[in-house]
Design a protein around this motif. Structure first.
Motif, PDB file in Angstrom:
ATOM      1  N   ILE A  18     -21.806   1.474  63.735  1.00  0.00           N
ATOM      2  CA  ILE A  18     -20.245   1.494  63.039  1.00  0.00           C
ATOM      3  C   ILE A  18     -19.431   2.684  63.377  1.00  0.00           C
ATOM      4  CG2 ILE A  18     -19.108   1.318  60.850  1.00  0.00           C
ATOM      5  CD1 ILE A  18     -20.887  -1.146  61.505  1.00  0.00           C
ATOM      6  N   GLU A  19     -18.384   2.325  63.791  1.00  0.00           N
ATOM      7  CA  GLU A  19     -17.390   3.553  64.308  1.00  0.00           C
ATOM      8  C   GLU A  19     -17.018   3.897  63.325  1.00  0.00           C
ATOM      9  OE1 GLU A  19     -15.244   5.845  66.687  1.00  0.00           O
ATOM     10  OE2 GLU A  19     -17.053   5.092  67.302  1.00  0.00           O
TER      11      GLU A  19
ATOM     12  N   PHE B 196     -24.146   5.185  69.702  1.00  0.00           N
ATOM     13  CA  PHE B 196     -24.260   6.628  69.997  1.00  0.00           C
ATOM     14  C   PHE B 196     -25.714   6.991  70.302  1.00  0.00           C
ATOM     15  CE2 PHE B 196     -20.101   5.896  67.830  1.00  0.00           C
ATOM     16  CZ  PHE B 196     -19.327   6.420  68.934  1.00  0.00           C
ATOM     17  N   VAL B 197     -25.771   8.245  70.796  1.00  0.00           N
ATOM     18  CA  VAL B 197     -27.174   8.673  71.123  1.00  0.00           C
ATOM     19  C   VAL B 197     -27.159  10.121  70.304  1.00  0.00           C
ATOM     20  CG1 VAL B 197     -27.653   7.249  73.195  1.00  0.00           C
ATOM     21  CG2 VAL B 197     -26.638   9.568  73.194  1.00  0.00           C
ATOM     22  N   SER B 198     -28.361  10.412  70.074  1.00  0.00           N
ATOM     23  CA  SER B 198     -28.695  11.983  69.269  1.00  0.00           C
ATOM     24  C   SER B 198     -28.588  12.852  70.324  1.00  0.00           C
ATOM     25  CB  SER B 198     -30.293  11.755  68.531  1.00  0.00           C
ATOM     26  OG  SER B 198     -30.916  13.153  68.728  1.00  0.00           O
ATOM     27  N   PHE B 199     -27.891  13.944  70.044  1.00  0.00           N
ATOM     28  CA  PHE B 199     -27.827  15.208  71.101  1.00  0.00           C
ATOM     29  C   PHE B 199     -29.109  15.806  71.296  1.00  0.00           C
ATOM     30  CE2 PHE B 199     -26.937  19.622  72.026  1.00  0.00           C
ATOM     31  CZ  PHE B 199     -26.138  19.340  73.307  1.00  0.00           C
ATOM     32  N   GLY B 200     -29.951  15.878  70.080  1.00  0.00           N
ATOM     33  CA  GLY B 200     -31.196  16.571  70.423  1.00  0.00           C
ATOM     34  C   GLY B 200     -32.014  15.808  71.323  1.00  0.00           C
ATOM     35  N   LYS B 201     -32.047  14.260  71.171  1.00  0.00           N
ATOM     36  CA  LYS B 201     -32.712  13.476  72.414  1.00  0.00           C
ATOM     37  C   LYS B 201     -32.167  13.777  73.917  1.00  0.00           C
ATOM     38  CE  LYS B 201     -34.119   8.684  73.162  1.00  0.00           C
ATOM     39  NZ  LYS B 201     -34.218   7.445  72.500  1.00  0.00           N
ATOM     40  N   VAL B 202     -30.977  13.771  73.921  1.00  0.00           N
ATOM     41  CA  VAL B 202     -30.348  13.827  75.190  1.00  0.00           C
ATOM     42  C   VAL B 202     -30.635  15.236  75.785  1.00  0.00           C
ATOM     43  CG1 VAL B 202     -28.219  13.954  76.831  1.00  0.00           C
ATOM     44  CG2 VAL B 202     -28.375  12.199  74.844  1.00  0.00           C
ATOM     45  N   LEU B 203     -30.651  16.221  74.917  1.00  0.00           N
ATOM     46  CA  LEU B 203     -30.962  17.595  75.203  1.00  0.00           C
ATOM     47  C   LEU B 203     -32.401  17.686  75.846  1.00  0.00           C
ATOM     48  CD1 LEU B 203     -30.156  20.690  75.637  1.00  0.00           C
ATOM     49  CD2 LEU B 203     -30.411  20.996  73.482  1.00  0.00           C
ATOM     50  N   GLU B 204     -33.329  17.232  74.945  1.00  0.00           N
ATOM     51  CA  GLU B 204     -34.610  17.141  75.236  1.00  0.00           C
ATOM     52  C   GLU B 204     -35.123  16.615  76.671  1.00  0.00           C
ATOM     53  OE1 GLU B 204     -39.022  15.824  73.296  1.00  0.00           O
ATOM     54  OE2 GLU B 204     -37.001  15.435  72.008  1.00  0.00           O
ATOM     55  N   GLN B 205     -34.438  15.316  76.950  1.00  0.00           N
ATOM     56  CA  GLN B 205     -34.781  14.812  78.113  1.00  0.00           C
ATOM     57  C   GLN B 205     -33.934  15.452  79.304  1.00  0.00           C
ATOM     58  OE1 GLN B 205     -32.523  11.001  77.297  1.00  0.00           O
ATOM     59  NE2 GLN B 205     -34.347  10.124  76.374  1.00  0.00           N
ATOM     60  N   GLU B 206     -32.931  16.160  79.248  1.00  0.00           N
ATOM     61  CA  GLU B 206     -32.439  17.035  80.277  1.00  0.00           C
ATOM     62  C   GLU B 206     -33.358  18.276  80.485  1.00  0.00           C
ATOM     63  OE1 GLU B 206     -29.936  16.071  82.518  1.00  0.00           O
ATOM     64  OE2 GLU B 206     -29.946  14.158  81.388  1.00  0.00           O
TER      65      GLU B 206
ATOM     66  N   ILE C 258     -13.899   4.925  69.397  1.00  0.00           N
ATOM     67  CA  ILE C 258     -14.278   4.283  70.760  1.00  0.00           C
ATOM     68  C   ILE C 258     -13.716   2.828  70.425  1.00  0.00           C
ATOM     69  CG2 ILE C 258     -16.116   3.579  72.137  1.00  0.00           C
ATOM     70  CD1 ILE C 258     -15.630   6.685  71.923  1.00  0.00           C
ATOM     71  N   ASN C 259     -12.605   2.457  71.366  1.00  0.00           N
ATOM     72  CA  ASN C 259     -12.155   1.076  71.196  1.00  0.00           C
ATOM     73  C   ASN C 259     -11.852   0.637  72.469  1.00  0.00           C
ATOM     74  OD1 ASN C 259     -10.008   2.471  72.199  1.00  0.00           O
ATOM     75  ND2 ASN C 259      -8.945   2.601  70.243  1.00  0.00           N
ATOM     76  N   SER C 260     -11.157  -0.654  72.602  1.00  0.00           N
ATOM     77  CA  SER C 260     -10.996  -1.414  73.722  1.00  0.00           C
ATOM     78  C   SER C 260     -10.182  -0.588  74.881  1.00  0.00           C
ATOM     79  CB  SER C 260     -10.368  -2.470  73.586  1.00  0.00           C
ATOM     80  OG  SER C 260      -9.339  -2.612  72.865  1.00  0.00           O
ATOM     81  N   ASP C 261      -9.198   0.169  73.971  1.00  0.00           N
ATOM     82  CA  ASP C 261      -8.436   1.016  75.351  1.00  0.00           C
ATOM     83  C   ASP C 261      -9.326   2.237  76.113  1.00  0.00           C
ATOM     84  OD1 ASP C 261      -5.976  -0.176  74.605  1.00  0.00           O
ATOM     85  OD2 ASP C 261      -5.573   1.354  73.021  1.00  0.00           O
ATOM     86  N   VAL C 262     -10.118   2.734  74.994  1.00  0.00           N
ATOM     87  CA  VAL C 262     -11.137   3.517  76.058  1.00  0.00           C
ATOM     88  C   VAL C 262     -11.924   3.232  76.867  1.00  0.00           C
ATOM     89  CG1 VAL C 262     -13.259   5.023  75.491  1.00  0.00           C
ATOM     90  CG2 VAL C 262     -11.194   5.255  73.966  1.00  0.00           C
ATOM     91  N   ILE C 263     -12.296   1.966  76.530  1.00  0.00           N
ATOM     92  CA  ILE C 263     -13.245   1.158  77.604  1.00  0.00           C
ATOM     93  C   ILE C 263     -12.338   0.720  78.885  1.00  0.00           C
ATOM     94  CG2 ILE C 263     -14.714  -1.121  78.239  1.00  0.00           C
ATOM     95  CD1 ILE C 263     -15.244  -1.148  75.017  1.00  0.00           C
ATOM     96  N   SER C 264     -11.406   0.258  78.483  1.00  0.00           N
ATOM     97  CA  SER C 264     -10.205  -0.165  79.816  1.00  0.00           C
ATOM     98  C   SER C 264     -10.139   1.138  80.557  1.00  0.00           C
ATOM     99  CB  SER C 264      -9.116  -0.895  79.099  1.00  0.00           C
ATOM    100  OG  SER C 264      -8.283  -1.034  80.286  1.00  0.00           O
TER     101      SER C 264
ATOM    102  N   ILE D  46     -23.079   8.921  75.035  1.00  0.00           N
ATOM    103  CA  ILE D  46     -21.775   9.385  74.069  1.00  0.00           C
ATOM    104  C   ILE D  46     -22.664   9.840  72.859  1.00  0.00           C
ATOM    105  CG2 ILE D  46     -19.717   8.918  72.952  1.00  0.00           C
ATOM    106  CD1 ILE D  46     -19.313   8.689  76.085  1.00  0.00           C
ATOM    107  N   VAL D  47     -22.474  11.070  72.546  1.00  0.00           N
ATOM    108  CA  VAL D  47     -22.871  11.466  71.552  1.00  0.00           C
ATOM    109  C   VAL D  47     -22.031  11.993  70.389  1.00  0.00           C
ATOM    110  CG1 VAL D  47     -24.513  13.630  70.631  1.00  0.00           C
ATOM    111  CG2 VAL D  47     -24.706  12.772  72.779  1.00  0.00           C
ATOM    112  N   ARG D  48     -22.206  11.516  69.125  1.00  0.00           N
ATOM    113  CA  ARG D  48     -21.163  11.801  68.099  1.00  0.00           C
ATOM    114  C   ARG D  48     -21.927  12.831  67.010  1.00  0.00           C
ATOM    115  NH1 ARG D  48     -18.219   6.984  64.599  1.00  0.00           N
ATOM    116  NH2 ARG D  48     -20.757   6.891  63.895  1.00  0.00           N
ATOM    117  N   VAL D  49     -21.565  13.845  66.840  1.00  0.00           N
ATOM    118  CA  VAL D  49     -22.246  14.688  65.845  1.00  0.00           C
ATOM    119  C   VAL D  49     -21.159  14.810  64.741  1.00  0.00           C
ATOM    120  CG1 VAL D  49     -23.425  15.973  67.630  1.00  0.00           C
ATOM    121  CG2 VAL D  49     -21.310  16.766  67.160  1.00  0.00           C
TER     122      VAL D  49
END
Length: 244
Positions: A20-21, A76-86, A132-138, A149-152
């Motif tokens: 949910i946005e 959206f993904v967890s920043f901690g998870k992305v950081l750990e992976q990198e 994050i909407n259709s304009d962003v996607i377009s 895309i991480v949202r904190v």
């Protein structure tokens, strides 16, 4: 993008972990089942806005609507998870953190460049950030589906994690005396860009490792934020050009 109407439908979406946005609720709206819904939404750090009935009618075209949720087209993904992976890859990476960028077209263009430069993730906050909407996607030409895309809750939440890992964090600031092209940086690295009106907020700025500017003609005061991000991201990633 799909809107979800009513407490029951939105509760079901939250229960099934559908992304949910944002949630809009009629001011002074009271309902016993609203409280647990709000608790779950806040736990998931979903922005909640209390608005007049005119706003809800504009979104739903129904005068009886009391609550609306906007379903996100991405997860959206967890920043901690992305950081750990990198960090596990033990290779150079670049994160892009956006502080107050609210224009959807700018954001879409930034995401497109981020993908083109193999940026590892784009980080935004719950407040004063683009939806994050259709304009962003377009505008991103669908590139948004090709990058985490991480949202904190606040950009500082991600910055503190970067500091813990001793990752340099640089910010774009037109008032900085240091040019990005004359400054050497260790990798991996994080780049922070602010909105075109106010730049990077004071609270975020004081946490950064470096502040740098992009040299431009005296005929102009500043660059569009999407252009500035593009130049900076290509510069930070130039040693990896050809390996994308």
């Amino acid at each position: 993008m799909p809107y979800i109407f009513g407490i029951n439908a939105i509760s079901e979406a939250l229960t099934t972990n559908h992304s949910i946005e944002k949630i809009w609720i009629l001011k002074q709206y009271q309902q016993p089942s609203l409280s647990p819904l709000l608790q779950r939404a806040r736990k998931k750090q979903i922005p909640i806005a209390y608005v007049p009935k005119q706003k809800l009618f504009k979104l739903s075209n129904n005068s009886k609507t009391k609550i609306i949720a906007l379903a996100s087209p991405i997860e959206f993904v967890s920043f901690g998870k992305v950081l750990e992976q990198e960090l596990a890859k033990k290779s150079d990476f670049v994160f892009l953190l956006l502080d107050g960028v609210t224009d959807v077209k700018n954001f879409g263009a930034i995401v497109r460049t981020a993908v083109a430069t193999s940026t590892s993730a784009v980080v935004i906050s719950n407040h004063h950030s683009v939806g994050i909407n259709s304009d962003v996607i377009s505008t991103s030409c669908g590139a948004i589906f090709n990058i985490p895309i991480v949202r904190v809750n606040h950009l500082k939440d991600a910055i503190y994690q970067l500091i813990d890992q001793r990752i340099p964090i640089i910010g774009l600031d037109e008032k900085s005396p240091h040019s990005i092209f004359e400054t050497s940086f260790d990798k991996p690295i994080a780049l922070v860009a602010g909105d075109e009106s106010n730049g990077i907020s004071h609270g975020v700025k004081k946490l950064l490792t470096h502040l740098v500017h992009l040299p431009i003609s005296k005929k102009m005061n500043s660059l569009n934020v999407s252009v500035a991000c593009g130049i900076a991201l290509y510069h930070l990633s130039q040693h990896r050009l050809g390996t994308f």
